[in-house]
Design an enzyme around this catalytic site. Structure first.
Site, PDB file in Angstrom:
ATOM      1  N   ARG A   2      -5.210  -8.558  -9.218  1.00  0.00           N
ATOM      2  CA  ARG A   2      -5.983  -9.503  -9.754  1.00  0.00           C
ATOM      3  C   ARG A   2      -6.485  -8.926 -11.282  1.00  0.00           C
ATOM      4  O   ARG A   2      -6.656  -7.913 -11.316  1.00  0.00           O
ATOM      5  CB  ARG A   2      -7.416  -9.530  -9.083  1.00  0.00           C
ATOM      6  CG  ARG A   2      -7.296  -9.835  -7.576  1.00  0.00           C
ATOM      7  CD  ARG A   2      -7.432 -11.426  -7.462  1.00  0.00           C
ATOM      8  NE  ARG A   2      -8.187 -12.144  -8.068  1.00  0.00           N
ATOM      9  CZ  ARG A   2      -8.565 -13.315  -8.357  1.00  0.00           C
ATOM     10  NH1 ARG A   2      -7.445 -14.324  -8.102  1.00  0.00           N
ATOM     11  NH2 ARG A   2      -9.494 -13.898  -9.185  1.00  0.00           N
ATOM     12  N   ILE A   3      -6.433  -9.943 -12.184  1.00  0.00           N
ATOM     13  CA  ILE A   3      -6.827  -9.661 -13.541  1.00  0.00           C
ATOM     14  C   ILE A   3      -8.292  -9.510 -13.473  1.00  0.00           C
ATOM     15  O   ILE A   3      -9.197 -10.479 -12.613  1.00  0.00           O
ATOM     16  CB  ILE A   3      -6.438 -10.768 -14.466  1.00  0.00           C
ATOM     17  CG1 ILE A   3      -4.876 -10.818 -14.626  1.00  0.00           C
ATOM     18  CG2 ILE A   3      -7.204 -10.618 -15.838  1.00  0.00           C
ATOM     19  CD1 ILE A   3      -4.512 -11.945 -15.542  1.00  0.00           C
ATOM     20  N   LEU A   4      -9.008  -8.320 -13.998  1.00  0.00           N
ATOM     21  CA  LEU A   4     -10.348  -8.124 -13.818  1.00  0.00           C
ATOM     22  C   LEU A   4     -11.184  -8.731 -15.077  1.00  0.00           C
ATOM     23  O   LEU A   4     -10.417  -8.433 -16.271  1.00  0.00           O
ATOM     24  CB  LEU A   4     -10.510  -6.781 -13.723  1.00  0.00           C
ATOM     25  CG  LEU A   4     -10.092  -6.266 -12.160  1.00  0.00           C
ATOM     26  CD1 LEU A   4      -9.931  -4.794 -11.914  1.00  0.00           C
ATOM     27  CD2 LEU A   4     -10.949  -6.863 -11.121  1.00  0.00           C
TER      28      LEU A   4
ATOM     29  N   ASN B  47       1.489   3.062  -2.632  1.00  0.00           N
ATOM     30  CA  ASN B  47       0.836   4.127  -3.597  1.00  0.00           C
ATOM     31  C   ASN B  47      -0.408   4.547  -2.904  1.00  0.00           C
ATOM     32  O   ASN B  47      -0.671   5.645  -2.857  1.00  0.00           O
ATOM     33  CB  ASN B  47       0.534   3.353  -4.778  1.00  0.00           C
ATOM     34  CG  ASN B  47       1.512   3.557  -5.859  1.00  0.00           C
ATOM     35  OD1 ASN B  47       1.856   4.822  -6.246  1.00  0.00           O
ATOM     36  ND2 ASN B  47       2.216   2.542  -6.118  1.00  0.00           N
TER      37      ASN B  47
ATOM     38  N   ASN C 176      -5.532   2.595 -13.303  1.00  0.00           N
ATOM     39  CA  ASN C 176      -4.356   1.638 -12.745  1.00  0.00           C
ATOM     40  C   ASN C 176      -3.112   2.325 -12.672  1.00  0.00           C
ATOM     41  O   ASN C 176      -2.950   3.115 -13.459  1.00  0.00           O
ATOM     42  CB  ASN C 176      -4.317   0.294 -13.499  1.00  0.00           C
ATOM     43  CG  ASN C 176      -3.368  -0.716 -12.998  1.00  0.00           C
ATOM     44  OD1 ASN C 176      -3.261  -0.898 -11.714  1.00  0.00           O
ATOM     45  ND2 ASN C 176      -2.644  -1.405 -13.834  1.00  0.00           N
TER      46      ASN C 176
ATOM     47  N   HIS D  75       0.981   1.127 -13.164  1.00  0.00           N
ATOM     48  CA  HIS D  75       1.945  -0.121 -13.638  1.00  0.00           C
ATOM     49  C   HIS D  75       3.196   0.169 -13.598  1.00  0.00           C
ATOM     50  O   HIS D  75       3.469   1.159 -14.148  1.00  0.00           O
ATOM     51  CB  HIS D  75       1.229  -0.611 -14.965  1.00  0.00           C
ATOM     52  CG  HIS D  75       1.866  -1.812 -15.473  1.00  0.00           C
ATOM     53  ND1 HIS D  75       1.538  -3.190 -14.784  1.00  0.00           N
ATOM     54  CD2 HIS D  75       3.089  -2.027 -16.228  1.00  0.00           C
ATOM     55  CE1 HIS D  75       2.168  -3.961 -15.415  1.00  0.00           C
ATOM     56  NE2 HIS D  75       3.394  -3.547 -16.222  1.00  0.00           N
TER      57      HIS D  75
ATOM     58  N   GLY E 178       0.692  -1.159  -0.006  1.00  0.00           N
ATOM     59  CA  GLY E 178       0.070   0.010   0.012  1.00  0.00           C
ATOM     60  C   GLY E 178       0.899   1.240  -0.032  1.00  0.00           C
ATOM     61  O   GLY E 178       0.093   2.393   0.617  1.00  0.00           O
TER      62      GLY E 178
HETATM   63  C1  GAR Z   1       3.399  -0.938  -7.493  1.00  0.00           C
HETATM   64  O1  GAR Z   1       4.816  -1.090  -7.870  1.00  0.00           O
HETATM   65  C2  GAR Z   1       2.566  -0.863  -8.580  1.00  0.00           C
HETATM   66  O2  GAR Z   1       2.765  -0.177  -9.732  1.00  0.00           O
HETATM   67  C3  GAR Z   1       2.362  -2.485  -8.983  1.00  0.00           C
HETATM   68  O3  GAR Z   1       2.317  -3.222  -7.812  1.00  0.00           O
HETATM   69  C4  GAR Z   1       3.111  -2.257  -6.791  1.00  0.00           C
HETATM   70  C5  GAR Z   1       2.254  -1.839  -5.419  1.00  0.00           C
HETATM   71  O4  GAR Z   1       3.010  -1.548  -4.529  1.00  0.00           O
HETATM   72  N1  GAR Z   1       1.111  -2.804  -9.683  1.00  0.00           N
HETATM   73  C6  GAR Z   1       1.136  -3.660 -10.595  1.00  0.00           C
HETATM   74  O5  GAR Z   1       2.167  -4.277 -10.958  1.00  0.00           O
HETATM   75  C7  GAR Z   1      -0.073  -3.971 -11.526  1.00  0.00           C
HETATM   76  N2  GAR Z   1      -0.130  -4.571 -12.785  1.00  0.00           N
HETATM   77  P1  GAR Z   1       2.269  -0.802  -3.384  1.00  0.00           P
HETATM   78  O6  GAR Z   1       1.379  -1.608  -2.734  1.00  0.00           O
HETATM   79  O7  GAR Z   1       3.551  -0.251  -2.360  1.00  0.00           O
HETATM   80  O8  GAR Z   1       1.607   0.638  -3.849  1.00  0.00           O
END
Ligand code: GAR
Length: 214
Positions: A89-91, A16, A105, A107, A14
């Site tokens: 999760r893939i939606l 982000n 999202n 990425h 978490g």
């Molecule tokens: C982040 O790096 C985000 O970009 C990635 O998961 C991490 C979550 O970190 N998301 C993906 O790969 C989606 N395809 P966080 O829980 O510290 O925000």
């Protein structure tokens, strides 16, 4: 302009989510929903006084029934936007269609390069000199939706997966609040042709050259 409501979906630590909570965004963060009870982000949300909910995908027979239950839960909060912040999760196409233009999202790559998992390791393996992160609208095409904002970082000679991930994550934490702020202030429009239109945006024309010129 009425204040927007957002629901944030997480699966893990978490970070982000944390920057979104701290960014004083012009919206109400109505709830944080996780598909894992052990997601560290749940405690971060609770520390900020934001309601949390857990809906475990393992309790559902298949993807469609999980996604239907997830949508029912999300809709109790009446969100304008559903923000994926490390939701792993893939939606299903049905879920994505239900939130068309409202599902965002982040990425950890410069899409459309390196969709999917292990983006930093794959970038290192390929020897790219520039890597980064992307905020985009979610479509049924995994990691290929209309792009709102990207940040590019250099890949350095001594980088490991960890150092590169940290450099990208630092930029994720800068661009995600910006993207959500634009959305909440009605500064962005997703057109029917899939293009993202900005209203009143200042643009910069600096190049990132990596490694730099001598
Ligand atoms: C982040 O790096 C985000 O970009 C990635 O998961 C991490 C979550 O970190 N998301 C993906 O790969 C989606 N395809 P966080 O829980 O510290 O925000």
């Amino acid at each position: 302009m009425a204040e927007k409501n957002i629901v944030i979906l997480i699966s893990g630590r978490g970070s982000n989510l944390q920057v979104l909570l701290q960014a004083k965004l012009p919206c109400r963060i109505a709830a944080v929903v996780s598909n894992r009870a052990d997601a560290g982000g749940l405690e971060i949300a609770q520390a900020h006084g934001v309601p949390t909910a857990v809906i475990d995908h393992r309790d559902y027979a298949d993807r469609d029934s999980f996604d239907a239950a997830l949508a029912r839960l999300i809709d109790t909060f009446h969100p304008d936007f559903v923000v994926l912040a490390g939701f792993m999760r893939i939606l299903s196409a049905g879920f994505v269609a239900r939130y068309h233009g409202r599902l965002i999202n982040i990425h950890p790559s410069l899409l459309p390069a390196y969709g999917g998992l292990n983006t930093h390791a794959r970038a290192l393996q390929d020897g790219v000199r520039i890597h980064g992160c992307t905020v985009h609208f979610v479509t049924a095409d995994l990691d290929h939706g209309p792009i709102i904002i990207q940040a590019a970082v250099p890949v350095l000679c001594r980088d490991t997966e960890q150092t590169l991930a940290a450099r990208v994550l630092h930029e994720e934490h800068r661009i995600y609040p910006q993207a959500i702020r634009w959305l909440c202030n009605d500064r962005i429009e997703l057109r029917d042709d899939g293009r993202v239109i900005f209203r009143y945006r200042k643009q910069t024309s600096h190049a990132l050259i990596s490694p730099g010129l001598e």
